[in-house]
Design an enzyme around this catalytic site. Sequence first.
Site, PDB file in Angstrom:
ATOM      1  N   HIS A  52     -19.310  -3.172 -32.743  1.00  0.00           N
ATOM      2  CA  HIS A  52     -18.267  -2.185 -32.523  1.00  0.00           C
ATOM      3  C   HIS A  52     -18.287  -1.142 -33.640  1.00  0.00           C
ATOM      4  O   HIS A  52     -18.923  -1.326 -34.676  1.00  0.00           O
ATOM      5  CB  HIS A  52     -16.910  -2.871 -32.443  1.00  0.00           C
ATOM      6  CG  HIS A  52     -16.738  -3.719 -31.226  1.00  0.00           C
ATOM      7  ND1 HIS A  52     -15.560  -4.351 -30.929  1.00  0.00           N
ATOM      8  CD2 HIS A  52     -17.599  -4.054 -30.222  1.00  0.00           C
ATOM      9  CE1 HIS A  52     -15.695  -5.026 -29.792  1.00  0.00           C
ATOM     10  NE2 HIS A  52     -16.931  -4.865 -29.354  1.00  0.00           N
ATOM     11  N   GLU A  54     -16.221  -0.081 -35.936  1.00  0.00           N
ATOM     12  CA  GLU A  54     -15.761  -0.429 -37.281  1.00  0.00           C
ATOM     13  C   GLU A  54     -16.845  -1.159 -38.060  1.00  0.00           C
ATOM     14  O   GLU A  54     -17.069  -0.903 -39.242  1.00  0.00           O
ATOM     15  CB  GLU A  54     -14.516  -1.323 -37.215  1.00  0.00           C
ATOM     16  CG  GLU A  54     -13.363  -0.742 -36.426  1.00  0.00           C
ATOM     17  CD  GLU A  54     -13.381  -1.124 -34.947  1.00  0.00           C
ATOM     18  OE1 GLU A  54     -14.464  -1.099 -34.310  1.00  0.00           O
ATOM     19  OE2 GLU A  54     -12.309  -1.444 -34.415  1.00  0.00           O
ATOM     20  N   CYS A  78     -10.260  -4.678 -32.216  1.00  0.00           N
ATOM     21  CA  CYS A  78     -10.055  -5.895 -31.424  1.00  0.00           C
ATOM     22  C   CYS A  78      -9.587  -7.031 -32.334  1.00  0.00           C
ATOM     23  O   CYS A  78      -9.974  -7.137 -33.488  1.00  0.00           O
ATOM     24  CB  CYS A  78     -11.314  -6.272 -30.655  1.00  0.00           C
ATOM     25  SG  CYS A  78     -12.770  -6.557 -31.660  1.00  0.00           S
ATOM     26  N   CYS A  87     -12.937  -7.385 -34.822  1.00  0.00           N
ATOM     27  CA  CYS A  87     -13.166  -6.363 -35.846  1.00  0.00           C
ATOM     28  C   CYS A  87     -12.063  -6.359 -36.896  1.00  0.00           C
ATOM     29  O   CYS A  87     -12.307  -6.038 -38.057  1.00  0.00           O
ATOM     30  CB  CYS A  87     -13.275  -4.991 -35.196  1.00  0.00           C
ATOM     31  SG  CYS A  87     -14.733  -4.818 -34.150  1.00  0.00           S
TER      32      CYS A  87
END
Length: 146
Positions: A52, A54, A78, A87
């Site tokens: 993801h 991040e 998430c 994350c």
Amino acid sequence: MIEINESFMRMALHESMKALPMCLPNPPVGAVITHNNNVVGKGFTQRYGGKHAEVIAIENILKVPLNECEIYITLEPCSFYGKTPPCVEKIIEHDFRKVFIGIIDPHSKNNGKSVSMLRAKGIDVNVGLLKDEIEKFIEKYLWSEE
């Protein structure tokens, strides 16, 4: 200071646009990390099942203490395990100085949980920066239910 924060969030929004179409069915998310008002890391959501935004942005950081940094993320990180770990745990692990989140993720497994987790750890969280612009771009890609 609001203008510079908006500028960094706008960069994150531009990063999120790079995620399409490969990130689908996940939403296109962008992240920007700053240190002393300088961009030190950027990322966007990779192919489905991949990293993801991040995580990509964090992995791009070299020799900058992340606890002195701010992270700008277009969508709430998430907070649950799916194809990748949450994350929000990575953000908590690095103890970011401040987290800016464009919009809350309406997914039933998230929906504000990351914000609560970050605040419970004493991390300063700002929600709603460029909310209208981000919603306009991302709303058709969001999941409200599993």
